[in-house]
Design a protein around this motif. Sequence first.
Motif, PDB file in Angstrom:
ATOM      1  N   ASN A 267       0.761  -1.274   0.082  1.00 56.74           N
ATOM      2  CA  ASN A 267       0.003  -0.125   0.103  1.00 56.74           C
ATOM      3  C   ASN A 267       0.855   1.344   0.005  1.00 56.74           C
ATOM      4  OD1 ASN A 267      -3.142  -0.469   0.365  1.00 56.74           O
ATOM      5  ND2 ASN A 267      -1.887  -2.149   1.660  1.00 56.74           N
ATOM      6  N   LEU A 268       2.075   1.244   0.404  1.00 53.83           N
ATOM      7  CA  LEU A 268       2.921   2.573   0.486  1.00 53.83           C
ATOM      8  C   LEU A 268       4.026   2.437  -0.670  1.00 53.83           C
ATOM      9  CD1 LEU A 268       3.470   2.760   4.486  1.00 53.83           C
ATOM     10  CD2 LEU A 268       1.694   3.983   2.935  1.00 53.83           C
ATOM     11  N   ASN A 269       3.843   1.291  -1.724  1.00 53.22           N
ATOM     12  CA  ASN A 269       4.599   1.126  -2.707  1.00 53.22           C
ATOM     13  C   ASN A 269       6.167   1.064  -2.480  1.00 53.22           C
ATOM     14  OD1 ASN A 269       2.635   1.389  -4.493  1.00 53.22           O
ATOM     15  ND2 ASN A 269       2.450   3.574  -4.406  1.00 53.22           N
ATOM     16  N   ILE A 270       6.548   0.375  -1.494  1.00 55.21           N
ATOM     17  CA  ILE A 270       7.854   0.152  -0.872  1.00 55.21           C
ATOM     18  C   ILE A 270       8.461  -0.763  -1.770  1.00 55.21           C
ATOM     19  CG2 ILE A 270       9.264  -0.635   0.960  1.00 55.21           C
ATOM     20  CD1 ILE A 270       7.057   0.209   2.982  1.00 55.21           C
ATOM     21  N   PRO A 271       9.651  -0.241  -2.502  1.00 55.73           N
ATOM     22  CA  PRO A 271      10.041  -1.268  -3.626  1.00 55.73           C
ATOM     23  C   PRO A 271      10.985  -2.360  -2.823  1.00 55.73           C
ATOM     24  CG  PRO A 271      11.734   0.705  -3.161  1.00 55.73           C
ATOM     25  CD  PRO A 271      10.488   1.042  -2.235  1.00 55.73           C
ATOM     26  N   ILE A 272      10.347  -3.596  -2.961  1.00 55.25           N
ATOM     27  CA  ILE A 272      10.979  -4.832  -2.708  1.00 55.25           C
ATOM     28  C   ILE A 272      10.892  -5.904  -3.828  1.00 55.25           C
ATOM     29  CG2 ILE A 272      10.345  -6.735  -1.239  1.00 55.25           C
ATOM     30  CD1 ILE A 272       9.005  -5.055   0.828  1.00 55.25           C
ATOM     31  N   PRO A 273      11.834  -6.533  -4.009  1.00 56.74           N
ATOM     32  CA  PRO A 273      11.956  -7.310  -5.030  1.00 56.74           C
ATOM     33  C   PRO A 273      10.714  -8.400  -5.137  1.00 56.74           C
ATOM     34  CG  PRO A 273      14.132  -7.409  -4.049  1.00 56.74           C
ATOM     35  CD  PRO A 273      13.144  -6.536  -3.403  1.00 56.74           C
ATOM     36  N   THR A 274      10.161  -8.750  -6.429  1.00 56.49           N
ATOM     37  CA  THR A 274       8.971  -9.340  -6.659  1.00 56.49           C
ATOM     38  C   THR A 274       9.102 -10.977  -5.864  1.00 56.49           C
ATOM     39  OG1 THR A 274       8.652  -8.506  -8.901  1.00 56.49           O
ATOM     40  CG2 THR A 274       7.488 -10.496  -8.193  1.00 56.49           C
ATOM     41  N   ASP A 275      10.227 -11.470  -5.919  1.00 60.50           N
ATOM     42  CA  ASP A 275      10.301 -12.872  -5.399  1.00 60.50           C
ATOM     43  C   ASP A 275      10.184 -12.789  -3.710  1.00 60.50           C
ATOM     44  OD1 ASP A 275      10.330 -14.120  -8.088  1.00 60.50           O
ATOM     45  OD2 ASP A 275      12.705 -14.562  -7.684  1.00 60.50           O
ATOM     46  N   ILE A 276      10.937 -11.761  -3.302  1.00 59.04           N
ATOM     47  CA  ILE A 276      10.877 -11.377  -1.915  1.00 59.04           C
ATOM     48  C   ILE A 276       9.430 -11.354  -1.373  1.00 59.04           C
ATOM     49  CG2 ILE A 276      11.853 -10.166   0.098  1.00 59.04           C
ATOM     50  CD1 ILE A 276      14.348 -10.130  -1.213  1.00 59.04           C
ATOM     51  N   ASN A 277       8.994 -10.411  -2.159  1.00 64.18           N
ATOM     52  CA  ASN A 277       7.321 -10.205  -1.822  1.00 64.18           C
ATOM     53  C   ASN A 277       6.421 -10.987  -1.785  1.00 64.18           C
ATOM     54  OD1 ASN A 277       5.699  -7.801  -1.460  1.00 64.18           O
ATOM     55  ND2 ASN A 277       4.981  -8.043  -3.261  1.00 64.18           N
ATOM     56  N   ASN A 278       6.717 -12.223  -2.832  1.00 64.80           N
ATOM     57  CA  ASN A 278       5.882 -13.217  -3.006  1.00 64.80           C
ATOM     58  C   ASN A 278       6.030 -14.352  -1.979  1.00 64.80           C
ATOM     59  OD1 ASN A 278       4.700 -12.544  -5.568  1.00 64.80           O
ATOM     60  ND2 ASN A 278       6.241 -13.608  -6.633  1.00 64.80           N
ATOM     61  N   LEU A 279       7.273 -14.354  -1.525  1.00 57.90           N
ATOM     62  CA  LEU A 279       7.479 -15.081  -0.237  1.00 57.90           C
ATOM     63  C   LEU A 279       7.180 -14.524   0.940  1.00 57.90           C
ATOM     64  CD1 LEU A 279       9.207 -17.692   0.726  1.00 57.90           C
ATOM     65  CD2 LEU A 279      11.296 -16.063   1.028  1.00 57.90           C
ATOM     66  N   MET A 280       6.986 -13.192   0.970  1.00 58.17           N
ATOM     67  CA  MET A 280       6.398 -12.444   2.386  1.00 58.17           C
ATOM     68  C   MET A 280       5.044 -12.804   2.439  1.00 58.17           C
ATOM     69  SD  MET A 280       8.661  -9.227   2.586  1.00 58.17           S
ATOM     70  CE  MET A 280       7.347  -8.278   3.562  1.00 58.17           C
ATOM     71  N   GLY A 281       4.378 -12.625   1.196  1.00 54.41           N
ATOM     72  CA  GLY A 281       2.940 -12.879   1.101  1.00 54.41           C
ATOM     73  C   GLY A 281       2.481 -14.313   1.607  1.00 54.41           C
ATOM     74  N   LEU A 282       3.384 -15.471   1.011  1.00 56.99           N
ATOM     75  CA  LEU A 282       2.951 -16.828   1.285  1.00 56.99           C
ATOM     76  C   LEU A 282       3.318 -16.840   2.855  1.00 56.99           C
ATOM     77  CD1 LEU A 282       4.693 -18.705  -1.455  1.00 56.99           C
ATOM     78  CD2 LEU A 282       2.146 -18.354  -1.014  1.00 56.99           C
ATOM     79  N   MET A 283       4.518 -16.386   3.284  1.00 59.57           N
ATOM     80  CA  MET A 283       4.851 -16.432   4.796  1.00 59.57           C
ATOM     81  C   MET A 283       3.587 -15.894   5.639  1.00 59.57           C
ATOM     82  SD  MET A 283       7.646 -18.312   5.297  1.00 59.57           S
ATOM     83  CE  MET A 283       6.760 -19.164   3.773  1.00 59.57           C
TER      84      MET A 283
END
Length: 329
Positions: A267-283
């Motif tokens: 929501n705050l458009n913090i730049p995080i690599p897509t793979d890490i973002n996907n992993l965080m969403g799953l975690m």
Amino acid sequence: MLEASLSRNISHSTFVLRGFPTLQKHRWLLALPFCTSYLLVLLGNSLLVYVICSVESLHSPMYLFICTLCFVDILAVTTIIPTLLLSLLFNWNEISLAGCLTQMFFTHFLSSVESTLLLAMALDRYVAICKPLRYTEIINSSMLMRLLIFTLVRSISIMATLVGLAGSLQFCGSNTIQHCYCDHMALVSLACDNTNKNSAAGLAVIICFVGVDIPIIFFSYVKILSVVLRSAAASEDHRKAFHTCGTHLMVMMSFYLVGSVTFLSHNLNIPIPTDINNLMGLMYIFFPATVNPIIYGVRTKEIRNGFLRIYKHKAKKILTVTSAEKGQS
């Protein structure tokens, strides 16, 4: 020119889930750890539900909350993992807009129910320790029914609004969702309409659940600790109160910490690599569902004793049947 104009007026009805884009050639390797984790979640949470339902001494509000939490964890993981495994193993990545919105609703709805359950568990411990003489008067079947209605009304109304706003958008650009499942902001980021309302709704959800639930939970445990430290009860009572509260706090931190980082990064458009973002969403979905049965099963003496009682009873029954069969032969 005409093609560009037509493309702006056509909204996609099918999307492609593209989780872990930098690992496209080796995505199938991820299936094994995710499948193993899914089976462990099913086994651990189902076992905890079975123990609590089978042992009559565990039919108190606190353990019923834990039982419901385990059931919600199973549903939340099941909402996303089967489609993820099909995508990783067979490259079945396509999902309809209706299917995407349905998955989005249940994923966020179950997360909001879990947040409310953690809040209820904190208030339950607050009443049990700070107002023990009035516990049965306050925490009764009527209160539990009101809590259930509040949980459903709050979660359904807020998440239906969130998903409804996302479903009203036009998707005329890319139809590739850079996520493993239909996350709200991952879908909204593909829209060619103005998405300010959607971003505001996403932040409102965070404020409603994280901004409201966490302060109440924090206040409850501060009051609990102050009462425990001021009381002249035996050291064993102090230890038990700290142990119970510590167990609940460990579960809550595992849920809110990962969830807050995930939501805020979107929501705050913090730049995080897509793979890490996907992993965080799953975690955010996986981690609490995996550790909850371990924390409650290992650290809660009553649940541990209930499991051992069931195990001994089953073992004794098997030995009796085996001895009877040998005697007949």
